[in-house]
Design a protein around this motif. Structure first.
Motif, PDB file in Angstrom:
ATOM      1  N   LEU A 121     -64.287  11.298  -6.212  1.00  0.00           N
ATOM      2  CA  LEU A 121     -64.154   9.871  -6.515  1.00  0.00           C
ATOM      3  C   LEU A 121     -65.264   9.071  -5.829  1.00  0.00           C
ATOM      4  O   LEU A 121     -65.858   8.178  -6.435  1.00  0.00           O
ATOM      5  N   THR A 127     -69.020  -0.726  -5.013  1.00  0.00           N
ATOM      6  CA  THR A 127     -68.557  -2.109  -5.100  1.00  0.00           C
ATOM      7  C   THR A 127     -67.316  -2.280  -4.240  1.00  0.00           C
ATOM      8  O   THR A 127     -66.401  -1.461  -4.291  1.00  0.00           O
ATOM      9  N   ALA A 129     -64.714  -4.984  -4.015  1.00  0.00           N
ATOM     10  CA  ALA A 129     -64.241  -6.236  -4.615  1.00  0.00           C
ATOM     11  C   ALA A 129     -62.797  -6.542  -4.250  1.00  0.00           C
ATOM     12  O   ALA A 129     -62.417  -7.706  -4.133  1.00  0.00           O
ATOM     13  N   SER A 130     -61.994  -5.505  -4.050  1.00  0.00           N
ATOM     14  CA  SER A 130     -60.556  -5.734  -3.833  1.00  0.00           C
ATOM     15  C   SER A 130     -60.288  -6.402  -2.495  1.00  0.00           C
ATOM     16  O   SER A 130     -60.991  -6.163  -1.513  1.00  0.00           O
ATOM     17  N   THR A 141     -56.193 -10.754  -3.761  1.00  0.00           N
ATOM     18  CA  THR A 141     -56.481 -10.663  -5.196  1.00  0.00           C
ATOM     19  C   THR A 141     -55.737  -9.518  -5.859  1.00  0.00           C
ATOM     20  O   THR A 141     -55.496  -9.553  -7.056  1.00  0.00           O
ATOM     21  N   SER A 144     -55.834  -6.097  -7.715  1.00  0.00           N
ATOM     22  CA  SER A 144     -56.932  -5.512  -8.491  1.00  0.00           C
ATOM     23  C   SER A 144     -57.866  -6.604  -8.993  1.00  0.00           C
ATOM     24  O   SER A 144     -57.435  -7.534  -9.674  1.00  0.00           O
ATOM     25  N   PRO A 145     -59.164  -6.510  -8.673  1.00  0.00           N
ATOM     26  CA  PRO A 145     -60.106  -7.530  -9.144  1.00  0.00           C
ATOM     27  C   PRO A 145     -60.149  -7.606 -10.667  1.00  0.00           C
ATOM     28  O   PRO A 145     -60.519  -8.639 -11.235  1.00  0.00           O
ATOM     29  N   ARG A 161     -57.885  -8.048 -12.567  1.00  0.00           N
ATOM     30  CA  ARG A 161     -56.943  -9.070 -13.064  1.00  0.00           C
ATOM     31  C   ARG A 161     -57.536 -10.472 -12.977  1.00  0.00           C
ATOM     32  O   ARG A 161     -56.893 -11.445 -13.372  1.00  0.00           O
ATOM     33  N   THR A 206     -60.702  -4.555   0.831  1.00  0.00           N
ATOM     34  CA  THR A 206     -59.815  -3.393   0.987  1.00  0.00           C
ATOM     35  C   THR A 206     -60.202  -2.305  -0.018  1.00  0.00           C
ATOM     36  O   THR A 206     -61.016  -2.552  -0.916  1.00  0.00           O
ATOM     37  N   SER A 242     -62.122   0.227  -0.062  1.00  0.00           N
ATOM     38  CA  SER A 242     -63.571   0.399  -0.270  1.00  0.00           C
ATOM     39  C   SER A 242     -63.892   1.892  -0.280  1.00  0.00           C
ATOM     40  O   SER A 242     -64.244   2.477   0.750  1.00  0.00           O
ATOM     41  N   LEU A 254     -55.403  11.096  -2.401  1.00  0.00           N
ATOM     42  CA  LEU A 254     -56.840  11.039  -2.095  1.00  0.00           C
ATOM     43  C   LEU A 254     -57.077  10.690  -0.623  1.00  0.00           C
ATOM     44  O   LEU A 254     -57.823   9.759  -0.298  1.00  0.00           O
ATOM     45  N   ASN A 259     -60.907   5.101   1.715  1.00  0.00           N
ATOM     46  CA  ASN A 259     -60.733   3.772   1.084  1.00  0.00           C
ATOM     47  C   ASN A 259     -60.463   2.720   2.157  1.00  0.00           C
ATOM     48  O   ASN A 259     -59.430   2.059   2.141  1.00  0.00           O
ATOM     49  N   GLY A 297     -54.100   3.381 -10.215  1.00  0.00           N
ATOM     50  CA  GLY A 297     -54.535   2.136  -9.571  1.00  0.00           C
ATOM     51  C   GLY A 297     -55.970   1.746  -9.887  1.00  0.00           C
ATOM     52  O   GLY A 297     -56.408   0.655  -9.537  1.00  0.00           O
ATOM     53  N   ASN A 298     -56.710   2.666 -10.525  1.00  0.00           N
ATOM     54  CA  ASN A 298     -58.108   2.326 -10.879  1.00  0.00           C
ATOM     55  C   ASN A 298     -58.141   1.641 -12.239  1.00  0.00           C
ATOM     56  O   ASN A 298     -57.436   2.064 -13.158  1.00  0.00           O
ATOM     57  N   LEU A 342     -56.158  -0.716 -16.087  1.00  0.00           N
ATOM     58  CA  LEU A 342     -54.762  -0.376 -15.827  1.00  0.00           C
ATOM     59  C   LEU A 342     -54.052  -0.138 -17.172  1.00  0.00           C
ATOM     60  O   LEU A 342     -54.476  -0.649 -18.208  1.00  0.00           O
TER      61      LEU A 342
END
Ligand code: FAD
Length: 392
Positions: free
Chosen positions: A85, A123, A125-126, A130, A132-133, A135, A157, A159, A207, A212, A372-373, A376
């Motif tokens: 991943l 990236t 972004a989360s 927020t 999931s970005p 959304r 978060t 990451s 994972l 992350n 979660g990736n 969705l």
């Protein structure tokens, strides 16, 4: 099974993925048990050159297309899905920045850092606020204009790969004038810049080795050139191109399902309880479960690779809405059918599948992370419904 395609690049990439998958897979259980991050996987990765798969050839990369990379990532995912991943993020982000409209000097600088220094990129972004970005939440990370550029403060978060990343593409909100909506933009942040730190927060069922973690940005001062692009400027074609490059991420989850089916098949051929004079592989109910396992994987594999081939042929530019909808379908099938296949693999192996000594429990845990990736599942089915109804 995976069609390796016709090009020499695709074949080499797939073979390299296979060699790395076997090495990484053999290390995963020990790292999980010790709670350590598999740093040595990244030394092997850099030595292999696989992390340069999507860097254009003129910069010293492989110039692989989305179909080549999707197939290779499915194979890599069979080993240590966590590492696969992190690698997927690297390959995907490099492919995306090729088309992100970055200033040429910035693009050249980042690609040369990746090629010459082995830097990895993702990236971030989360955020807690927020979710999931994808959304559309507005980041609480702020980029406040200064005379020379921006000052960024916030916490990111999930990451993926944080322990080994050098480049972070950070989304942040530039405050607008009084009453106006803030402008959401991406900024390039480097790991060694003052104010950047990593907090080890990832303690997850799935994972466990993908790091992350949280990226904490404390008044990080950036020059104007760190502003990469504004999210609002992307065309539908850009969005579809970016979506299509999600396929190598989905492929990792399919790969976990394929690894489980291979393990279960070997297990079934080897296992001879003394109630039988043959292996359990000869039993009708095991063969029926194996058949359903293969059916689930075939459905996922054929859709994943067909959509990847379509993407490689330029569908994002020809028909962006259709491309995006099909990517969602491929990702949904890759993730959900992998989980179904793993469930069946565990039923085939019986209670031994629960043992921490077999990889089935790791496959079972890891595959769930795919839910979660983005995209969705609810978004994917909605888009597919619109496609089916002729609304796209
Ligand atoms: C393995 C893994 C790797 C990741 N890698 C990265 C990465 O590299 N970079 C990164 O930035 N992020 C990454 N993420 C984070 C990911 O993109 C999401 O931010 C994270 O999973 C939280 O999303 P959520 O939907 O659970 O959040 P929440 O917002 O807490 O959602 C909770 C629930 O509500 C639903 N929901 C929330 N908002 C809406 C809405 N507006 N409309 C409809 N339903 C809604 C969700 O579908 C979910 O069911 C990763 C996540 C995982 C699991």
């Amino acid at each position: 099974m995976a069609d390796l395609g016709n090009t020499e690049t695709a074949r080499r990439l797939y073979e390299t993925a296979g060699a790395l998958a076997d090495i990484f897979g053999a290390r995963a259980a020990a790292h999980e048990a010790a709670g350590t991050f598999p740093y040595e996987n990244y030394d092997d990765l850099r030595r292999s050159g696989y992390h340069l798969a999507t860097v254009p050839e003129k910069y010293g990369g492989w110039g692989a297309n989305v179909a080549d990379v999707t197939r290779a990532q499915a194979r890599l995912g069979e080993g240590c899905a966590s590492t696969a991943l992190v690698v997927a993020m690297q390959l995907v982000q490099v492919a995306r920045i090729r088309r992100a409209g970055w200033p040429q000097a910035r693009l050249d600088g980042v690609l040369s850092g990746i090629v010459e220094k082995g830097y990895l990129i993702n990236t971030t972004a989360s955020e807690p606020a927020t979710g999931s970005p994808s959304r559309g939440g507005i980041p609480t990370t702020t980029a406040t204009p200064t005379g020379e550029g921006y000052e960024i403060t916030g916490r990111k978060t999930y990451s993926t790969g944080a322990p080994v990343l050098h480049y972070f593409i950070v989304s942040a909100a530039i405050p607008g004038p009084e009453g106006a909506k803030p402008q959401v933009s991406n900024f390039l942040v480097e790991r060694d810049q003052p104010g950047v730190s990593i907090e080890t927060t990832w303690n997850s069922l799935s994972l466990r080795l993908c790091g992350n973690d949280d990226v904490v940005l404390e008044r990080v001062r950036l020059d104007k050139a760190a502003l990469l692009s504004s999210a609002q400027k992307a065309t539908p074609q850009d969005v579809a191109y970016s979506a299509a490059w999600g396929l190598p991420v989905a492929a990792v989850y399919f790969g976990i399902g394929r690894a489980a089916s291979k393990y279960a098949a070997q297990y079934a051929r080897d296992r001879k309880p003394n109630s039988l004079d043959k292996s359990i592989a000869e039993l009708a109910h095991i063969q029926e479960k194996a058949g359903r396992m293969e059916l689930a994987l075939l459905e996922a594999e054929n859709t994943l690779f067909a959509v990847a081939d379509l993407a490689a042929s330029g569908e994002a530019d020809r028909n962006p809405s259709r491309m995006t909808a099909l990517v969602g379908a491929a990702k949904l099938l890759a993730t959900n059918r992998a989980m179904e296949a793993i469930d069946l693999a565990m039923r085939i192996a019986g209670s031994a599948s629960l043992s921490m000594e077999t990889p089935l429990q790791r496959y079972y845990r890891d595959a769930r992370a795919g839910l979660g990736n983005p995209p969705l599942d609810d978004v994917s089915t909605l888009n597919l419904g619109k496609l089916a109804l002729g609304l796209l």
